[in-house]
Design an enzyme around this catalytic site. Structure first.
Site, PDB file in Angstrom:
ATOM      1  N   ASP A 292       0.751  -1.271  -0.075  1.00  0.00           N
ATOM      2  CA  ASP A 292       0.142   0.058  -0.147  1.00  0.00           C
ATOM      3  C   ASP A 292       0.910   1.319  -0.077  1.00  0.00           C
ATOM      4  O   ASP A 292       0.454   2.427   0.421  1.00  0.00           O
ATOM      5  CB  ASP A 292      -1.074  -0.069   1.198  1.00  0.00           C
TER       6      ASP A 292
ATOM      7  N   LYS B 150       2.337   2.149  -4.891  1.00  0.00           N
ATOM      8  CA  LYS B 150       3.009   1.643  -6.169  1.00  0.00           C
ATOM      9  C   LYS B 150       2.115   1.934  -7.357  1.00  0.00           C
ATOM     10  O   LYS B 150       2.783   2.113  -8.431  1.00  0.00           O
ATOM     11  CB  LYS B 150       3.233   0.169  -6.163  1.00  0.00           C
TER      12      LYS B 150
ATOM     13  N   GLY C 178      -4.556  -4.234  -4.618  1.00  0.00           N
ATOM     14  CA  GLY C 178      -5.353  -3.212  -5.017  1.00  0.00           C
ATOM     15  C   GLY C 178      -4.377  -1.987  -5.404  1.00  0.00           C
ATOM     16  O   GLY C 178      -4.143  -1.363  -4.382  1.00  0.00           O
ATOM     17  N   HIS C 179      -4.281  -1.794  -6.669  1.00  0.00           N
ATOM     18  CA  HIS C 179      -3.556  -0.515  -6.719  1.00  0.00           C
ATOM     19  C   HIS C 179      -4.388   0.384  -7.455  1.00  0.00           C
ATOM     20  O   HIS C 179      -5.184   0.431  -8.195  1.00  0.00           O
ATOM     21  CB  HIS C 179      -2.704  -0.821  -7.986  1.00  0.00           C
TER      22      HIS C 179
ATOM     23  N   GLN D 260       1.918  -6.125  -3.331  1.00  0.00           N
ATOM     24  CA  GLN D 260       2.342  -6.007  -1.937  1.00  0.00           C
ATOM     25  C   GLN D 260       3.570  -5.372  -1.554  1.00  0.00           C
ATOM     26  O   GLN D 260       3.857  -4.447  -2.234  1.00  0.00           O
ATOM     27  CB  GLN D 260       2.185  -7.575  -1.401  1.00  0.00           C
TER      28      GLN D 260
HETATM   29  P1  GDP Z   1      -0.342   0.194  -3.869  1.00  0.00           P
HETATM   30  O1  GDP Z   1      -1.077  -0.911  -3.472  1.00  0.00           O
HETATM   31  O2  GDP Z   1       1.091   0.208  -3.381  1.00  0.00           O
HETATM   32  O3  GDP Z   1      -0.628   0.773  -5.111  1.00  0.00           O
HETATM   33  O4  GDP Z   1      -1.127   1.425  -3.038  1.00  0.00           O
HETATM   34  P2  GDP Z   1      -2.737   1.610  -2.556  1.00  0.00           P
HETATM   35  O5  GDP Z   1      -3.183   1.937  -4.089  1.00  0.00           O
HETATM   36  O6  GDP Z   1      -3.265   0.680  -1.858  1.00  0.00           O
HETATM   37  O7  GDP Z   1      -2.705   2.795  -1.645  1.00  0.00           O
HETATM   38  C1  GDP Z   1      -2.109   4.149  -1.833  1.00  0.00           C
HETATM   39  C2  GDP Z   1      -3.184   5.143  -1.599  1.00  0.00           C
HETATM   40  O8  GDP Z   1      -2.547   6.365  -1.625  1.00  0.00           O
HETATM   41  C3  GDP Z   1      -4.013   5.442  -2.873  1.00  0.00           C
HETATM   42  O9  GDP Z   1      -5.300   5.592  -2.638  1.00  0.00           O
HETATM   43  C4  GDP Z   1      -3.553   6.240  -3.884  1.00  0.00           C
HETATM   44  O10 GDP Z   1      -4.242   7.239  -4.478  1.00  0.00           O
HETATM   45  C5  GDP Z   1      -2.943   7.290  -2.630  1.00  0.00           C
HETATM   46  N1  GDP Z   1      -1.830   7.995  -2.843  1.00  0.00           N
HETATM   47  C6  GDP Z   1      -0.441   7.601  -3.512  1.00  0.00           C
HETATM   48  N2  GDP Z   1       0.337   8.654  -3.326  1.00  0.00           N
HETATM   49  C7  GDP Z   1      -0.196   9.535  -2.580  1.00  0.00           C
HETATM   50  C8  GDP Z   1       0.346  10.805  -2.167  1.00  0.00           C
HETATM   51  O11 GDP Z   1       1.479  11.218  -2.201  1.00  0.00           O
HETATM   52  N3  GDP Z   1      -0.489  11.613  -1.197  1.00  0.00           N
HETATM   53  C9  GDP Z   1      -1.867  11.018  -1.063  1.00  0.00           C
HETATM   54  N4  GDP Z   1      -2.491  11.847  -0.045  1.00  0.00           N
HETATM   55  N5  GDP Z   1      -2.346   9.931  -1.565  1.00  0.00           N
HETATM   56  C10 GDP Z   1      -1.542   9.210  -2.302  1.00  0.00           C
END
Ligand code: GDP
Length: 430
Positions: A14, A17, A41-42, A225
């Site tokens: 999370d 990515k 879940g990206h 992950q």
């Molecule tokens: P992933 O699985 O690593 O892609 O991460 P997720 O999508 O589960 O969680 C990342 C969350 O943080 C998502 O809702 C993104 O839109 C949000 N996000 C990513 N970068 C940033 C940031 O710099 N600031 C904020 N506020 N949200 C972010």
């Protein structure tokens, strides 16, 4: 100049990515998802529109990029097709000339999900926090050499034979766990229908990846992950069931290790974790709750509240080592705005001993005391900043101090969820 970049989460997942992959996919000719399944879940936000991708690589949002779902991804054909339909409806072209799925990928079948849920319930207090999507049992079938592959969904006789061979044992386990057994046809017939729809996408994807690499085109490997959830190198047994680390990208995709590959580690400016397992810098008090609300720390797939805490430098240094990280992207810096100081864990104390780099066994070792240092905080919101000069001096200081203490360049600083809310300090492709 790297012509392959691997994007890997260096915490417990999370980390953002999806956003970084979407951003870098802009200059990629191929984006490869190399492990995991629908448990990922990206979230990608494009022009204010939120898209959550589970199995399709985040690169699909760049119309110029070709996408691959590799052989070590466990594919749930039903939800994959749903996701492809949703993208299609949103006007994103998901056709075989944009997406290839490995014929060798293991299929998640209904009994995997049933087993996952029943086993997790049977663990009681010792549950490992599985998402119940059948990923673990599907990987067991892969390594137990008893699974069903996507190619089998295009050959009724082969599928029947495989299910006939494996179902008696699976049904005995389901019964033992108090569940209902499943019959061959109730699994095979819908699976064959899904196979017919997926058939045009099925390829030897290793050949596609190797060709792009041989032609010197930019290939982006996308993990799901995070490092500390890696089945081997993570906080076992509270981990996912696949290798998530960056060096695995090549072996799992069916290509050799490139001579000039970059590894971009993604870390939040603080730490989160979903489900059970050790988390040395967790804050279960007001600060953790503040981070959860401000950062929207609820799972993209499950909606589960994430556990929140401080940035953990010993854990990060370990993750940099196991991945061979060459640069970092720091996400969610905007979430920390409004604090007069930001607590950062700079070492782990065990009695008189202080260590600055974790080892897997130490995460749950008794007596671990995180050493917290207060780094200067900043009041102004960062939302949308695209230039270091626009950041408050303390936020700049946070980035620079982190960079020098970790000894790795921080190339990207993310200041909001949108693609455009990013400070590109240097281009990871350059
Ligand atoms: P992933 O699985 O690593 O892609 O991460 P997720 O999508 O589960 O969680 C990342 C969350 O943080 C998502 O809702 C993104 O839109 C949000 N996000 C990513 N970068 C940033 C940031 O710099 N600031 C904020 N506020 N949200 C972010």
């Amino acid at each position: 100049m790297p012509n392959s970049l691997t994007i890997v989460g260096v915490q417990w997942g999370d980390e953002g990515k999806g956003k970084v992959t979407d951003l870098l996919a802009h200059d990629a000719s191929l984006v490869v998802r190399y492990q995991g399944g629908a448990n990922a879940g990206h979230t990608v936000v494009v022009e204010g529109r939120k898209v959550v991708l589970h199995q399709v690589p985040s690169g699909i949002l760049n119309p110029e990029a070709f996408c691959v779902v590799g052989p070590a991804v466990v594919v749930d054909p039903d939800t994959l097709l749903d996701e492809m339909d949703t993208l299609d409806l949103a006007g994103i072209n998901v056709s075989p000339d944009r997406l290839a799925i490995s014929r060798q990928a293991t299929v998640v079948l209904p009994y995997h999900k049933r087993l996952d849920t029943l086993r997790e319930a049977a663990r009681g207090a010792g549950r490992i926090g599985t998402t119940g999507r059948g990923i673990g049992p599907a990987y067991e079938d892969l390594f137990g050499r008893t699974g069903v592959r996507l190619a089998d969904l295009c050959d009724a006789d082969r599928l029947f034979a495989r299910l006939d061979a494996l179902l008696p044992e699976r049904n005995a386990v389901l019964k033992f766990l108090g569940g209902e057994s499943m019959d061959r046809n109730s699994i095979a017939l819908p699976a064959l229908a899904l196979g017919a729809r997926l058939k045009p996408f099925l390829r030897d994807t290793g050949e596609v990846v190797a060709r792009h690499m041989a032609e010197g085109r930019n290939v982006l490997f996308e993990s799901a992950q995070g490092t500390l959830l890696d089945v081997l190198h993570g906080t076992w047994p509270f981990v996912t069931s696949s290798l998530t680390v960056a060096p695995a990208a090549f072996a799992l995709s069916g290509v050799g290790v490139p001579a000039h590959g970059g590894v971009l580690g993604i870390t939040k400016a603080y730490t989160t974790r979903v489900g059970s397992g050790p988390f040395p810098t967790e804050d279960t008090g007001e600060y953790g709750e503040w981070l959860r609300q401000k950062g929207g720390e609820f799972g993209a797939t499950t909606g589960r509240p994430r556990r929140c805490g401080h940035l953990d430098l010993p854990a990060l240094r370990y993750a940099l080592r196991v991945n061979g990280v060459t640069a970092l992207a720091l996400t969610k810096m905007d979430v920390l705005s409004g604090l007069s100081s930001v607590p950062v864990c700079t070492g782990w104390r065990f009695g008189d001993t202080v260590i600055d780099i974790a080892t897997p066994d130490l995460f749950s070792a008794p007596g671990l005391q995180p050493i917290l240092e207060d780094w200067p905080g900043w009041a102004a919101p960062l939302d949308g900043a695209t230039d270091m000069a626009d950041l408050p001096v303390e936020a700049r200081g946070y980035v620079e101090r982190l960079e020098s203490t970790l000894g790795v360049p921080i190339q990207l600083v993310s200041t909001g969820s949108g693609r455009e809310s990013t400070v590109v300090r240097s281009d990871p492709w350059a």
